[in-house]
Design a protein around this motif. Structure first.
Motif: not given
Length: 392
Positions: A165-183
């Motif tokens: 359960l502690l992983w979920i907020p960590l992922w949402w924080w990291a996902a903000k730094k990801a490039p836009v997901q393009e096909p």
């Protein structure tokens, strides 16, 4: 971002393997035999089989971020529920519920690899998820041993669940730094129906089922093997798990690196991956020699080599659907392979338990050694059959 994503793989295998790590304790408390333990694993396989295509479709519909978070929350809560059970029926039901969420694990990492990595990098990128498996296996052994010694085996499930359960907020924080997901640019617009009509896709599934006996046996039964065959304590047997997973990690990285080098030398993607698969299938036959091992160390060495070969082959097989059909249905295509794992877990686990109860584990070591060679034959027979593929 990839590092955090692969931590979800660590939690996936932590929740899965924590049951195996404490199983000798609850097996004794509930008076279960090996076959009954196999039915617990079979329940996992049944729900894993049924859930994998659904979770693959779900990830395509809601996206990587939401889909992975929902799945991880589900399997974490279901995992904690295992600590509230009082017998075989409760363990069968709750461990099956864990499988429903965990069926999203491998499709999510495949979708991430397809989204962010070049084609020749995907196998070695996916092989890095093996790092998560090593972390999960190591934590499972450590948490199980400490929990059993201090609080009892039930507490291990709650520790593992909260970590998830502690992983979920960590992922949402990291996902903000990801490039836009393009096909992916090589996507050809395959849909679910067209993938299901591909003989080559079912060749991937068949080869996966035939090769997963090594993985299933040495992840779910290793501690039981060393306890029964060599008289180790549960804690001593659990400590061998991370060592074997470390060997498997090296195998997966070298398997991914090998196919990448072949592609850079001019090989077609699927040709390169099939060649690595052949070498892996040959290496997996060494599992048949484990019954002849004269010591614990030699048994660990032979198991390690077969596990090494299994991982080298597996990271390439799980990348083949992306090579063949592009990125339009990456999660769904790979989810069909994870369904194959469910099929094998469903059918094989009770059989392994029944054989172990009557004859020990030596016959199983031989039985899982040679089917991967048949898997290679199936890959060759079905290659390129169906629509024109991207990585023939």
């Amino acid at each position: 971002v990839f590092g955090v994503l692969y931590l979800s793989t660590a939690d996936n295998y932590l929740d899965r393997q924590i049951l195996v790590a404490v199983s000798p304790a609850f097996k004794q408390e509930f008076g279960l035999n090996y076959e009954q333990f196999g039915w617990i694993l079979s329940a996992f396989g049944t729900l894993y089989l049924l859930s994998s295509p659904i979770m693959g479709w779900f990830l395509e519909r809601v996206g990587l971020n939401v889909g992975t978070s929902v799945a991880l929350a589900w399997w974490s809560l279901a995992g904690m529920a295992r600590g509230l059970t009082s017998g075989l029926g409760g363990l069968v039901a709750t461990h099956g519920m864990v499988a429903m969420g965990e069926a999203a694990g491998i499709p999510s990492t495949a979708k991430a690899a397809q989204t962010y990595l070049k084609q020749e990098e995907r196998a070695i990128g996916s092989s890095m998820s093996q790092i998560g498996i090593v972390i999960g296996m190591t934590l499972a052994a450590g948490i199980a041993n400490y929990s059993m010694e201090n609080w009892g085996w039930r507490s291990a499930f709650f520790v593992a669940g909260w970590l998830g359960l502690l992983w979920i907020p960590l992922w949402w924080w990291a996902a903000k730094k990801a490039p836009v997901q393009e096909p992916a640019p090589e996507s050809k617009g395959y849909n679910v129906r067209s993938i299901l009509r591909e003989p080559q896709m079912w060749g991937f599934v068949g080869a996966n089922i035939l090769s997963l006996g090594i993985f299933l046996f040495w992840t779910s039964w290793t501690n039981h093997y060393f306890v029964r065959k060599w008289g180790l304590t549960v804690s001593e047997a659990n400590r061998l798990g991370p060592l074997l997973q470390g060997i498997a990690l090296v195998g997966s990285l070298l398997g991914g690196y090998g196919s990448m080098r072949l592609m850079r030398a001019g090989w077609k993607p699927l040709e390169a991956r099939r060649r690595i698969w052949l070498f892996g299938a040959l290496g997996m036959t060494l599992s048949a020699l484990v019954p002849l091992a004269p010591s614990v160390a030699s048994a660990v060495a032979l198991i390690g080599v077969s596990y090494f070969a299994s991982s080298a082959a597996s990271v390439n097989l799980y990348t083949m659907p992306l090579d063949a059909y592009g990125g339009s249905r990456a999660a769904f295509a790979v989810s069909l392979l994870t369904s194959g794992y469910g099929v094998l877990q469903l059918v094989a686990s009770p059989v392994i338990g029944r054989v172990a109860d009557r004859y020990g584990f030596d016959p199983v070591c031989v039985a899982v050694a040679f089917p991967p060679l048949l898997g290679y034959v199936i890959l060759e027979w079905t290659k390129g059959r169906g629509a024109q593929t991207l990585g023939r």
